[in-house]
Structures are given as structure tokens and as C-alpha cells.
Scaffold this motif. Structure first.
Motif, mmCIF file in Angstrom:
data_model
loop_
_atom_site.group_PDB
_atom_site.id
_atom_site.type_symbol
_atom_site.label_atom_id
_atom_site.label_comp_id
_atom_site.label_asym_id
_atom_site.label_seq_id
_atom_site.Cartn_x
_atom_site.Cartn_y
_atom_site.Cartn_z
ATOM 1 N N TYR A 136 16.519 39.410 35.394
ATOM 2 C CA TYR A 136 15.016 39.273 34.302
ATOM 3 C C TYR A 136 16.186 38.484 33.529
ATOM 4 O O TYR A 136 15.462 37.787 32.351
ATOM 5 C CB TYR A 136 15.003 40.812 33.658
ATOM 6 N N TRP A 137 17.402 38.952 32.745
ATOM 7 C CA TRP A 137 18.071 38.000 31.624
ATOM 8 C C TRP A 137 19.067 37.521 32.114
ATOM 9 O O TRP A 137 19.916 36.418 31.292
ATOM 10 C CB TRP A 137 18.246 39.032 31.213
ATOM 11 N N GLY A 138 19.737 37.061 33.298
ATOM 12 C CA GLY A 138 20.688 35.822 33.401
ATOM 13 C C GLY A 138 22.284 36.976 33.724
ATOM 14 O O GLY A 138 22.575 37.757 33.425
ATOM 15 N N ASN B 163 27.044 40.004 31.995
ATOM 16 C CA ASN B 163 28.039 40.231 32.186
ATOM 17 C C ASN B 163 28.177 40.451 30.535
ATOM 18 O O ASN B 163 29.578 41.049 30.471
ATOM 19 C CB ASN B 163 28.453 38.829 32.527
ATOM 20 N N GLU B 164 28.328 39.397 29.627
ATOM 21 C CA GLU B 164 28.556 39.595 28.762
ATOM 22 C C GLU B 164 28.294 40.886 27.775
ATOM 23 O O GLU B 164 29.035 41.519 27.129
ATOM 24 C CB GLU B 164 27.680 38.813 27.229
ATOM 25 N N ARG C 272 30.881 43.722 26.550
ATOM 26 C CA ARG C 272 30.333 44.154 25.200
ATOM 27 C C ARG C 272 30.614 46.330 25.177
ATOM 28 O O ARG C 272 30.945 47.057 23.951
ATOM 29 C CB ARG C 272 29.496 43.617 24.856
ATOM 30 N N LEU C 273 29.229 46.762 26.081
ATOM 31 C CA LEU C 273 29.634 47.785 26.264
ATOM 32 C C LEU C 273 31.156 48.869 26.733
ATOM 33 O O LEU C 273 31.286 49.842 26.181
ATOM 34 C CB LEU C 273 28.697 48.137 28.053
ATOM 35 N N ARG C 274 31.585 48.247 27.568
ATOM 36 C CA ARG C 274 32.843 48.242 27.932
ATOM 37 C C ARG C 274 33.480 48.038 26.641
ATOM 38 O O ARG C 274 34.594 49.358 26.046
ATOM 39 C CB ARG C 274 33.770 47.632 28.745
ATOM 40 N N HIS C 275 33.595 48.123 25.950
ATOM 41 C CA HIS C 275 34.316 47.684 24.996
ATOM 42 C C HIS C 275 33.901 48.959 23.797
ATOM 43 O O HIS C 275 35.318 48.973 23.111
ATOM 44 C CB HIS C 275 34.241 46.433 24.053
#
Length: 349
Positions: free
Chosen positions: A122-124, A129-130, A134-137
Motif C-alpha cells: 500500500y505504501w511502497g 523501510n524508512e 525510524r521506529l527502531r531509532h
């Protein structure tokens, strides 16, 4: 004669009276009151009509089955599949107050049958991946800076009062950090007895323990450099452990183990017993260290948290030089057993 005429008139009026009496009886039959069962049926039919159900007129008319016992009927054998429920207006039935069935047991197999990264469709892939990076960071991957003055205290003792500082801090994330530590102590009016600085790389090897390695530089009483390897973390029952081995540039191998435990008396008042032991694999005369157990230091401190980051304390601390290290101390005119009454502050930011 008059009696004869009266009899004739009375006989002529009797059929008319009887006819009117018959009309009145017929009207009473049409307006006869409904039975309680019919009234209840009409009320139920009206409620169903309000729900949008199609209930035809005359459904409550007597059918001759009023005396049937429906409670004894076996409804499980009825074929309800042939009923047309499509015309029912369930929104008017007040089902909102009915408790919903809570599913139990494991989810159906179809719940986990989709692709691993379904959002990519849906989002590519690039955008997701970005987002994952960011979530992990933001959930533990970002670096932190932390600095603590664990013990910065004044030591009242026999002959000459002294001081001690024990500082440490780090910069890094949950897995990898750069640690720095510094300790020193001495007596007022005299040269500093000992001071050191450590620079360590720390790597998490367990949920509450880090493996640390780096260098230690002593600046007092003499300059000496050590290689350091150790562990630091939180042991079961909340004991904070810091243990390290040191190999000097002269080949001397020593070790040090520290353990302390915070016991809360109240939310702000904390008592902390602490013990530290030093060991040496060989004699180091220039530093007054004997082989084996070099020294033991045990103390207890009571601190009050004015804020989480700032806590003054008082306490008592006892030092013992052991074995040949005690002999070195006596030869220098020092007491191998010293009691310190301490007052200090603990802070961090």
C-alpha cells in the motif's frame, strides 16, 4: 269489547319488540371485549410492526389453538432456514444492550497467512523501510548521554579528614556505549593519594549486563596505564555489580569488585550498603599492594532524594588493608584500618 281490542293490539306489538331485541343482541356480539391473550397478541404485533416487521391484520384473531401449550413444543426441530429475515429491521430491536460474544482461543490460521510486510503493497517498500528504521531509532535505538556523581563526599576521620570522588557516565544506545569512569581520594592539605580515569567501550551481553573493555590511566600516586576488561550490570535481587581486571604496562595484574544495593525506606529515603574488594596477582611494592586480597572497603549510606537527580547523604565507611598490603601501610606510618564518617551528595543528569 274493549278487552278484545287490547288483546289484538298487544299481539300485534310483540313481533316488533322481539325483532328489536334481536338487533340489540347482534350488536353486542360485534363489540365484545378482547380476551387478555388477544390484547397481549395485539401489543406484540404492534411492537413488531414498529420494528418494521410485516405483521398482517387478523393475526391475533382466535384460531382455536389458544389452549395449545407452546412451551412444550420442540422448536429445535423447526426449519427456521425457510424464514425470510431480510425484511426485519434489527436496528429498531435494541440489540445494542445485548452483551457481545468475546472470542476465545487462538486466532484463526488465516490471521497469519498474509505476507510479512503487507504494508509495502500500500505504501511502497522504500517508505515502509524508512518508517521501520525510524521506529527502531525512536524505540531504543537513539544514543543517550548520562553522567553521575555516585559518591562525592567529605570524609571525617582520625588525624586528617579527607575527600573522595567517584564519577561515571556514558554516551550511546542500548547495545553499545562509550563509558568513562574516574575515582580519586586524598586528605586535605596533602597530595592526592590516588586518582584514575577509565575510557571503556561497553557492549550489552545480557538484558542487564554489559561487557566493558578499554584503558585506565592512573595519575596518582604515580602515572601508570592499564588495559581493562570487566562487566557491569544489575544482578538478581537488584545488586549493582562492577567488576574489572587490570593489566598494567609493567605487567601487574590486579582486579576490583564493587557491589551495592539500594533499599528504599520511603519514596525519597534510601539506604545503600556497599562493599568493595581489591585483589592482586603479585606484589607491587611501589604502590603498597601485596599479593592476594589487597583491601576491603565496606560502608552504608543513607540518602534523601530532594529530587530524583539530586540526593545528599550521610554514612559510615570502613577500610581494611589486608595481608602484605597492611604491612606496607604500617611501614609508611599509616593505619591499615580506617573509619570514615562521610557526608556527600549523589547526582546525575
Amino acid at each position: 269489547m274493549r278487552y278484545l281490542v287490547a288483546i289484538l293490539l298487544a299481539s300485534a306489538a310483540t313481533p316488533a319488540y322481539a325483532q328489536h331485541q334481536g338487533h340489540a343482541m347482534s350488536g353486542d356480539e360485534t363489540a365484545s371485549p378482547a380476551t387478555p391473550e388477544e390484547s397481549a397478541c395485539e401489543e406484540e404485533a404492534a411492537r413488531h410492526r414498529a420494528m418494521g416487521h410485516a405483521v398482517s391484520e387478523g393475526q391475533c384473531a382466535p384460531t382455536g389453538h389458544e389452549n395449545d401449550n407452546h412451551g412444550a413444543m420442540d422448536h429445535s426441530q423447526m426449519d427456521h432456514s425457510s424464514m425470510d429475515h431480510s425484511t426485519m429491521d434489527h436496528s429498531a430491536m435494541g440489540h445494542g444492550g445485548m452483551p457481545a460474544d468475546i472470542p476465545s482461543g487462538p486466532p484463526p490460521a488465516a490471521a497469519g497467512s498474509g505476507p510479512a510486510n503487507a504494508a509495502d503493497a500500500y505504501w511502497g517498500v522504500e517508505a515502509m523501510n524508512e518508517a521501520r528504521q525510524r521506529l527502531r531509532h525512536e524505540q531504543g535505538g537513539q544514543p543517550y548521554f548520562w553522567f553521575q556523581g555516585d559518591r562525592v563526599e567529605y570524609r571525617a576521620r582520625e588525624n586528617a579528614d579527607g575527600y573522595l570522588f567517584d564519577l561515571q557516565g556514558y554516551y550511546g544506545g542500548d547495545l553499545g556505549k562509550f563509558w568513562f569512569k574516574s575515582e580519586g581520594e586524598g586528605s586535605f592539605g596533602e597530595d592526592i593519594e590516588g586518582a584514575e580515569v577509565q575510557a571503556l567501550y561497553s557492549r550489552a551481553i545480557a538484558p542487564f549486563f554489559d561487557l566493558q573493555a578499554g584503558i585506565r590511566q592512573d595519575v596518582a600516586p604515580i602515572d601508570r596505564t592499564y588495559a581493562v576488561v570487566g562487566i557491569q550490570g544489575l544482578a538478581p535481587y537488584l545488586f549493582e555489580i562492577d567488576a574489572a581486571a587490570f593489566l598494567s604496562d609493567k605487567g601487574d595484574l590486579t582486579a576490583r569488585v564493587e557491589a551495592e544495593l539500594d533499599q528504599r525506606i520511603t519514596q525519597r529515603l534510601v539506604i545503600q550498603p556497599r562493599v568493595e574488594a581489591s585483589f592482586s596477582a603479585q606484589d607491587v611494592p611501589e604502590l603498597g599492594i601485596g599479593a592476594g586480597l589487597d583491601s576491603i572497603e565496606a560502608g552504608v549510606r543513607l540518602r534523601y532524594h530532594v529530587a530524583r537527580e539530586f540526593a545528599p547523604y550521610i554514612g559510615i565507611d570502613q577500610e581494611w588493608r589486608i595481608g602484605k598490603s597492611a604491612d606496607y601501610a604500617r611501614n609508611e606510618g599509616e593505619d591499615p584500618s580506617v573509619t570514615n564518617y562521610v557526608v556527600g551528595v549523589r547526582f546525575w543528569f
